[in-house]
Design an enzyme around this catalytic site. Structure first.
Site, mmCIF file in Angstrom:
data_model
loop_
_atom_site.group_PDB
_atom_site.id
_atom_site.type_symbol
_atom_site.label_atom_id
_atom_site.label_comp_id
_atom_site.label_asym_id
_atom_site.label_seq_id
_atom_site.Cartn_x
_atom_site.Cartn_y
_atom_site.Cartn_z
ATOM 1 N N GLU A 276 0.811 -1.213 0.000
ATOM 2 C CA GLU A 276 0.000 0.000 0.000
ATOM 3 C C GLU A 276 0.851 1.272 0.000
ATOM 4 O O GLU A 276 0.315 2.375 -0.062
ATOM 5 C CB GLU A 276 -0.939 -0.002 1.211
ATOM 6 C CG GLU A 276 -1.969 -1.116 1.142
ATOM 7 C CD GLU A 276 -2.852 -1.181 2.368
ATOM 8 O OE1 GLU A 276 -2.854 -0.229 3.181
ATOM 9 O OE2 GLU A 276 -3.546 -2.198 2.509
ATOM 10 N N CYS A 277 2.160 1.128 0.075
ATOM 11 C CA CYS A 277 3.081 2.261 0.168
ATOM 12 C C CYS A 277 3.734 2.520 -1.189
ATOM 13 O O CYS A 277 4.378 1.636 -1.757
ATOM 14 C CB CYS A 277 4.145 1.948 1.223
ATOM 15 S SG CYS A 277 5.503 3.125 1.273
ATOM 16 N N GLY A 278 3.582 3.743 -1.701
ATOM 17 C CA GLY A 278 4.178 4.100 -2.978
ATOM 18 C C GLY A 278 5.688 3.975 -2.989
ATOM 19 O O GLY A 278 6.273 3.511 -3.972
#
Length: 145
Positions: A10-12
């Site tokens: 979920e982390c860019g």
């Protein structure tokens, strides 16, 4: 070359780091550390190998950091490890391990320093920031994501 990434899909920043690893020609071992948290000893090893303190490896943004009262400087490493064990999202990401070293890859392009094949060709982050231009040159002045 064995590469391991402690990843949050979920982390860019984590996704960009993973994409750079794959673009280097390596399929890494991907550990979603939220689902499979590393043991306390493993966290200590990762943090130490990256040249950080445990406090430096704690993520504050979008975590229960403030709610848990972790800002106090008097907390011991054991207390911080207790918090990470209860809330794995507190471990900053992504940590990447390769034979060339271990890094907390924030910004994501720090992974290039520990890849055997850092000549990955053009690369643009999800947010449009160019990291490696069309000529294969690393763009300087890249900010963190």
């Amino acid at each position: 070359m064995t590469v391991t990434i402690y990843h949050n899909p979920e982390c860019g920043t984590s996704r960009n780091t993973l994409a750079m690893i794959r673009q280097s020609g390596v399929e890494p071992i991907v550990i979603d550390y939220r689902k499979t948290p590393p043991a306390r000893t493993r966290i200590r090893e990762l943090v130490s190998a990256a040249g950080l303190t445990l406090r430096q490896a704690i993520r504050q943004k979008d975590t229960p950091y403030a709610k848990l009262g972790l800002a106090g400087t008097s907390l011991s490493d054991e207390q911080l490890l207790d918090a990470i064990a209860a809330h794995p999202i507190l471990l900053n990401r992504p940590f990447v391990e390769t034979p060339l070293g271990t890094r907390l890859c924030r910004p994501s392009e720090l992974v290039l320093d520990i890849l055997e094949n850092a000549d990955i060709g053009p690369f643009t982050k999800e947010d449009g920031e160019v990291i490696i231009d069309a000529e294969g040159k690393r763009v300087t002045g890249s900010g963190s994501a």
